[in-house]
Design a protein around this motif. Structure first.
Motif, PDB file in Angstrom:
ATOM      1  N   GLN A 163      53.068  -2.515  57.660  1.00 19.77           N
ATOM      2  CA  GLN A 163      52.039  -3.325  57.012  1.00 19.77           C
ATOM      3  C   GLN A 163      51.111  -2.492  56.123  1.00 19.77           C
ATOM      4  OE1 GLN A 163      51.726  -6.675  57.172  1.00 19.77           O
ATOM      5  NE2 GLN A 163      53.592  -6.765  58.408  1.00 19.77           N
ATOM      6  N   PHE A 164      51.329  -1.174  56.105  1.00 19.11           N
ATOM      7  CA  PHE A 164      50.445  -0.294  55.342  1.00 19.11           C
ATOM      8  C   PHE A 164      51.242   0.485  54.306  1.00 19.11           C
ATOM      9  CE2 PHE A 164      48.549  -0.901  59.501  1.00 19.11           C
ATOM     10  CZ  PHE A 164      47.218  -1.189  59.202  1.00 19.11           C
ATOM     11  N   PHE A 165      50.566   0.794  53.197  1.00 17.47           N
ATOM     12  CA  PHE A 165      51.150   1.666  52.186  1.00 17.47           C
ATOM     13  C   PHE A 165      50.821   3.114  52.533  1.00 17.47           C
ATOM     14  CE2 PHE A 165      50.414  -2.340  49.785  1.00 17.47           C
ATOM     15  CZ  PHE A 165      51.755  -2.649  49.556  1.00 17.47           C
ATOM     16  N   PHE A 166      51.497   4.042  51.861  1.00 14.73           N
ATOM     17  CA  PHE A 166      51.354   5.464  52.186  1.00 14.73           C
ATOM     18  C   PHE A 166      49.907   5.941  52.067  1.00 14.73           C
ATOM     19  CE2 PHE A 166      51.300   9.850  50.410  1.00 14.73           C
ATOM     20  CZ  PHE A 166      51.586  10.518  51.595  1.00 14.73           C
ATOM     21  N   ASP A 167      49.206   5.562  50.997  1.00 16.38           N
ATOM     22  CA  ASP A 167      47.832   6.036  50.817  1.00 16.38           C
ATOM     23  C   ASP A 167      46.920   5.520  51.934  1.00 16.38           C
ATOM     24  OD1 ASP A 167      48.037   3.410  49.948  1.00 16.38           O
ATOM     25  OD2 ASP A 167      46.516   3.650  48.383  1.00 16.38           O
ATOM     26  N   GLU A 168      47.196   4.307  52.427  1.00 17.57           N
ATOM     27  CA  GLU A 168      46.382   3.736  53.505  1.00 17.57           C
ATOM     28  C   GLU A 168      46.660   4.431  54.845  1.00 17.57           C
ATOM     29  OE1 GLU A 168      46.341  -0.765  51.529  1.00 17.57           O
ATOM     30  OE2 GLU A 168      47.813  -0.209  53.052  1.00 17.57           O
ATOM     31  N   ILE A 169      47.939   4.749  55.072  1.00 16.82           N
ATOM     32  CA  ILE A 169      48.316   5.462  56.303  1.00 16.82           C
ATOM     33  C   ILE A 169      47.615   6.823  56.366  1.00 16.82           C
ATOM     34  CG2 ILE A 169      50.232   6.802  57.285  1.00 16.82           C
ATOM     35  CD1 ILE A 169      50.463   4.091  58.286  1.00 16.82           C
ATOM     36  N   MET A 170      47.567   7.525  55.228  1.00 17.28           N
ATOM     37  CA  MET A 170      46.924   8.840  55.194  1.00 17.28           C
ATOM     38  C   MET A 170      45.427   8.740  55.467  1.00 17.28           C
ATOM     39  SD  MET A 170      49.261  11.116  54.799  1.00 17.28           S
ATOM     40  CE  MET A 170      48.456  12.594  54.203  1.00 17.28           C
ATOM     41  N   ILE A 171      44.806   7.686  54.984  1.00 14.92           N
ATOM     42  CA  ILE A 171      43.376   7.469  55.252  1.00 14.92           C
ATOM     43  C   ILE A 171      43.152   7.284  56.751  1.00 14.92           C
ATOM     44  CG2 ILE A 171      41.489   5.796  54.990  1.00 14.92           C
ATOM     45  CD1 ILE A 171      42.505   5.344  52.107  1.00 14.92           C
ATOM     46  N   ILE A 172      43.996   6.486  57.378  1.00 12.27           N
ATOM     47  CA  ILE A 172      43.885   6.247  58.823  1.00 12.27           C
ATOM     48  C   ILE A 172      44.029   7.558  59.590  1.00 12.27           C
ATOM     49  CG2 ILE A 172      45.023   5.191  60.830  1.00 12.27           C
ATOM     50  CD1 ILE A 172      45.733   2.815  58.986  1.00 12.27           C
ATOM     51  N   PHE A 173      45.051   8.334  59.248  1.00 14.13           N
ATOM     52  CA  PHE A 173      45.342   9.556  59.996  1.00 14.13           C
ATOM     53  C   PHE A 173      44.219  10.593  59.873  1.00 14.13           C
ATOM     54  CE2 PHE A 173      50.185   8.715  59.726  1.00 14.13           C
ATOM     55  CZ  PHE A 173      50.102   7.948  60.884  1.00 14.13           C
ATOM     56  N   ILE A 174      43.712  10.789  58.661  1.00  9.36           N
ATOM     57  CA  ILE A 174      42.695  11.841  58.504  1.00  9.36           C
ATOM     58  C   ILE A 174      41.359  11.409  59.104  1.00  9.36           C
ATOM     59  CG2 ILE A 174      41.722  11.253  56.232  1.00  9.36           C
ATOM     60  CD1 ILE A 174      42.241  14.427  55.703  1.00  9.36           C
ATOM     61  N   ALA A 175      41.048  10.112  59.064  1.00  3.72           N
ATOM     62  CA  ALA A 175      39.824   9.613  59.711  1.00  3.72           C
ATOM     63  C   ALA A 175      39.904   9.815  61.221  1.00  3.72           C
ATOM     64  CB  ALA A 175      39.622   8.130  59.384  1.00  3.72           C
ATOM     65  N   VAL A 176      41.088   9.582  61.776  1.00  2.00           N
ATOM     66  CA  VAL A 176      41.298   9.769  63.218  1.00  2.00           C
ATOM     67  C   VAL A 176      41.079  11.234  63.614  1.00  2.00           C
ATOM     68  CG1 VAL A 176      43.096   9.838  65.001  1.00  2.00           C
ATOM     69  CG2 VAL A 176      42.819   7.803  63.587  1.00  2.00           C
ATOM     70  N   MET A 177      41.618  12.165  62.856  1.00  2.00           N
ATOM     71  CA  MET A 177      41.527  13.574  63.223  1.00  2.00           C
ATOM     72  C   MET A 177      40.099  14.108  63.130  1.00  2.00           C
ATOM     73  SD  MET A 177      44.362  14.524  64.342  1.00  2.00           S
ATOM     74  CE  MET A 177      44.078  16.273  64.445  1.00  2.00           C
ATOM     75  N   ILE A 178      39.373  13.703  62.106  1.00  2.00           N
ATOM     76  CA  ILE A 178      37.973  14.146  61.974  1.00  2.00           C
ATOM     77  C   ILE A 178      37.157  13.635  63.155  1.00  2.00           C
ATOM     78  CG2 ILE A 178      35.860  13.918  60.601  1.00  2.00           C
ATOM     79  CD1 ILE A 178      37.659  13.792  58.099  1.00  2.00           C
TER      80      ILE A 178
END
Length: 754
Positions: free
Chosen positions: A77-92
């Motif tokens: 349900q997500f595009f690549f740019d959205e997936i990357m936003i989710i992942f980096i927000a999670v790690m921070i």
């Protein structure tokens, strides 16, 4: 465009390494506390065993990496740019949250944090997509894997009750079997217990765990699955015989062997189950980039148009990444001081016997302890007296003639073995069911359950220990709320702020981590600077005098600082600084209260049955408390006066107080210096000068009485001024009494020792 995502991957790499460090610092408690708390081996040996377990477990964890990719949300349900936003927000979010708990020396759940961070970031991005598409919020179910997320969350919550109950039940029967004199019963029950413990650990960790290793042939796994009960029975017989041989024919301790095997097993289970919490997200991001980049080179598809359906399929985790992660975890295990702090917090809550308590009692802990006492009384009326006697005999502890030495274990090896056996089995079951169960929840609650069953929480300590458990569990719920909220906020900021928001958040994370490290180092240095004698070991009269002089020097220094700061800022009407000194007062009060709370252990540990020495120490602390109470009234009344916006004291009053403060400061500085240097020859001169200063304060009181009759018009000023002078008199008297007592005791002891 491509450079932005390479930058994000580099940032995620460094975030992953940092997350491994702070994550291991938090989770090392899960597999170290039982072995360290029972003194089963040296810390070096325990760390070697745990390191091997962590390194092997890292290889086992590849199967769980899919939780980060598709366990919480539907990547399609997500595009690549959205997936990357989710992942980096999670790690921070994850790094900041775990480091906060490590700095507080409290264990928290890395599984809870990662699950709720993924949930929060995914919900935030999904909501933005729904709003932009003019959709309904009910569509959120299309984006979030609600069933799987609910299953994980419920599994985590249920693990609290299950781990506590299983730990308590197994420990109760184990103690009934072994008693506290377990060495005497080892010859006839050691083989049974050893066979059960080692075969269970071996079966669930070393056999079922190999499912995660890709090089193991499927045919071997099929044989294992089809013959599980046969393997378990065979292991029980073999290890039972080996255990019986060890207890009957060798000098080796079977419990030490079980504890070290259990430490290895739990470290392996930790790495196998929790590595996904630290590197699962960065690996998922790297795999997402590879999928998009391959398609981009072939078709030129943009990041905002490339749907991540393929991420939901089977994606193999590169073995070298797991090896690197294992190395980082092992290095952190050896070097992290924060890991030791968190570990000793849990050991302190689980220890047998009394001592200094870390947590204050609260409403819930008092109710639960009171209810438990009442329930225990009711059970005694129901259970037959003969059975009560049998149980009491098995749970009676050997009488200790003296207080425990600091080298004594916090609990015995029976409880340590049960902790490791139960926790490793429960975690391994969850791991093989592909449930990222919280190792922190399980290991902590097992330890608390065994502590309760072992009667480690007596009437003197129960209310504090229960409060500690609630503090830790409450921290887990706070983790969930903060993780969800912070990840959602960070994801929203990056979604709209793009690279500017990303850089700002990365800088914020770096600054906060560095600040946390600096603050922690400073706090550790302060702890070393004020380190006291171990009150659990034998204390000589010389050590008593040295300890007392250190306490006097510290309290006098604190009183001096607060008195000067209060008088100076009262004249300036500086409310902010008055509040600062009021906070310093709270720290000083806690220090003196802690000293008084340790009186029992201090006196019990004196190497002479000297009533005079005990009385001396009690009176010293009493005079110190009187001084702290006097400075407390001065600080609080001054703060209250300014906070209520009353008129300032008159110039003459401030001038007189500053003159007294200057004289008092000089005397306190001399006392502090003499007691730090253990030079007590000038005590009588200082006492004489204090008596002179006492007369000066009395003269100021008379002077104020004359002012009231002639010029004074403010009742509030008069009240404050009188209270300052009277408490100053009490402060000086307390100092004189303290010095006189110390001088007399020191002189008498010096005469006797000659």
């Amino acid at each position: 465009m491509e450079q932005l995502y390479i930058f994000m991957l580099i940032a995620l790499f460094f975030l992953a390494v940092t997350d491994l460090v702070v994550g291991v610092s938090n989770d090392a408690v899960n597999f170290l506390n039982s072995a360290v708390g029972s003194n089963a081996a040296t810390l070096r040996t325990i760390l070697v065993i745990a390191s091997i377990g962590v390194a092997v477990g890292a290889i086992f964890s590849s199967g769980l990496m899919e939780v980060a990719r598709k366990g919480i949300f539907d990547p399609g349900q997500f595009f690549f740019d959205e997936i990357m936003i989710i992942f980096i927000a999670v790690m921070i979010t994850d790094i900041l949250l775990l480091d906060l708990f490590n700095s507080l020396a409290l264990p928290t759940s890395t599984t809870v944090s990662i699950v709720f961070e993924l949930l929060g970031a995914a919900v935030a991005v999904s909501t933005i997509k729904i709003i932009q598409a003019n959709g309904s919020f009910a569509d959120i179910g299309n984006y979030i894997n609600g069933a799987k997320a609910t299953e994980i969350i419920l599994g985590i919550l249920l693990s609290v009750g299950i781990a506590f109950t299983v730990g308590a039940v197994v420990q109760w029967f184990s103690r009934l079997l072994f008693s506290f004199q377990f060495e005497k019963r080892m010859k006839w029950v050691g083989g049974l217990f050893g066979g059960l413990a080692i075969s269970a650990i071996t079966f669930f960790i070393l056999i079922k765990g190999i499912k995660g290793i890709s090089v193991i042939p499927d045919s071997f796994l099929t044989v294992v699955n089809e013959n599980q009960w046969l393997i378990l029975l065979g292991s029980f017989i073999i290890f039972g015989l080996m255990s019986q041989i060890i207890v009957s024919m060798t000098p080796f301790s079977l419990f030490k062997i079980i504890i070290l095997i259990g430490t290895f097993a739990l470290a392996l289970a930790f790495a196998g189950n929790d590595l996904v919490n630290f590197i699962g997200v960065p690996i998922a991001a790297y795999q997402s980039y590879e999928l998009w980049h391959a398609s981009y080179e072939a078709t030129g598809v943009l990041p905002s148009e490339f749907a991540m359906d393929s991420l939901a399929g089977k994606v193999e985790t590169p073995a070298y990444l797991l090896v690197v992660a294992g190395i980082v975890m092992v290095v952190t295990l050896w070097l992290s001081k924060k890991a030791r702090s968190v570990m000793y917090t849990e050991i302190n809550l689980a220890r047998s016997g009394e001592g200094s308590e870390k947590f204050e009692p609260n409403f819930l802990s008092r109710i639960i302890v009171r209810a438990s006492v009442n329930l225990n009384g009711a059970l005694k009326m129901i259970v037959p007296s003969k059975m009560q006697e049998v149980i009491a005999d098995n749970f009676s502890k050997p009488v200790e003639k003296r207080a425990k030495s600091s080298e004594e274990p916090a609990f015995d090896m029976v409880r340590a073995a049960v902790n490791l056996m139960v926790a490793s089995i429960l975690i391994s079951i969850a791991t093989n069911m592909k449930l990222p169960l919280s190792t922190t929840y399980v290991s902590f609650m097992v330890a608390m359950g065994t502590s309760l069953a072992d009667k480690a929480w007596g009437r003197e300590s129960a209310v504090y220990r229960v409060a500690g458990v609630f503090n830790v569990i409450g921290g887990w719920f706070v983790t969930a709320i903060v993780a969800f909220t912070a990840a959602a906020i960070f994801a929203t900021m990056i979604y709209f702020g793009k690279v500017y928001a990303l850089v700002a958040l990365l800088l914020l994370a770096a600054v906060l981590i560095i600040r946390s490290f600096v603050v922690y180092r400073k706090a550790e240095k302060e702890k070393k600077a004020i380190a006291k004698i171990d009150r659990s070991s034998l204390i000589t009269i010389n050590e008593l005098i040295s300890e007392s002089s250190d306490n006097i020097s510290k309290v006098i220094g604190g009183v001096n600082n607060i008195y000067t700061g209060t008088i100076d800022n009262l004249g300036l009407q500086d409310l902010k600084k008055l509040k600062k000194y009021k906070k310093k007062l709270s720290v000083l009060e806690e220090d003196v209260d802690e000293l008084k709370g340790d009186i029992f252990y201090f006196i019990k540990s004196l190497d002479e049955s000297s009533v005079a020495a005990s009385k001396f120490y009690i009176l010293i602390l009493d005079y110190l408390q009187d001084m702290v109470q006097s400075i407390g009234y001065i600080s609080k009344n001054s703060y209250s006066h300014v906070n209520n916006n009353h008129r300032n004291l008159k110039f003459n009053q401030i001038r007189d107080l500053k003159r007294i403060d200057k004289r008092l400061q000089e005397l306190f500085d001399r006392i502090k210096a003499d007691f730090e240097q253990k030079s007590f020859e000038n005590i009588q001169d200082i006492i004489d000068e204090h008596n002179t200063l006492l007369d000066e304060v009395s003269a100021l009181i008379e002077k104020q009485v004359a002012r009231i009759r002639s010029t004074e018009t403010s009742p509030k000023n008069t009240k404050l001024y009188f209270s300052l002078l009277l408490e100053t008199k009490d402060l000086i008297r307390g100092t004189v009494n303290l010095l006189s007592l110390f001088s007399e005791f020191h002189t008498n002891y010096s005469r006797i020792s000659k």
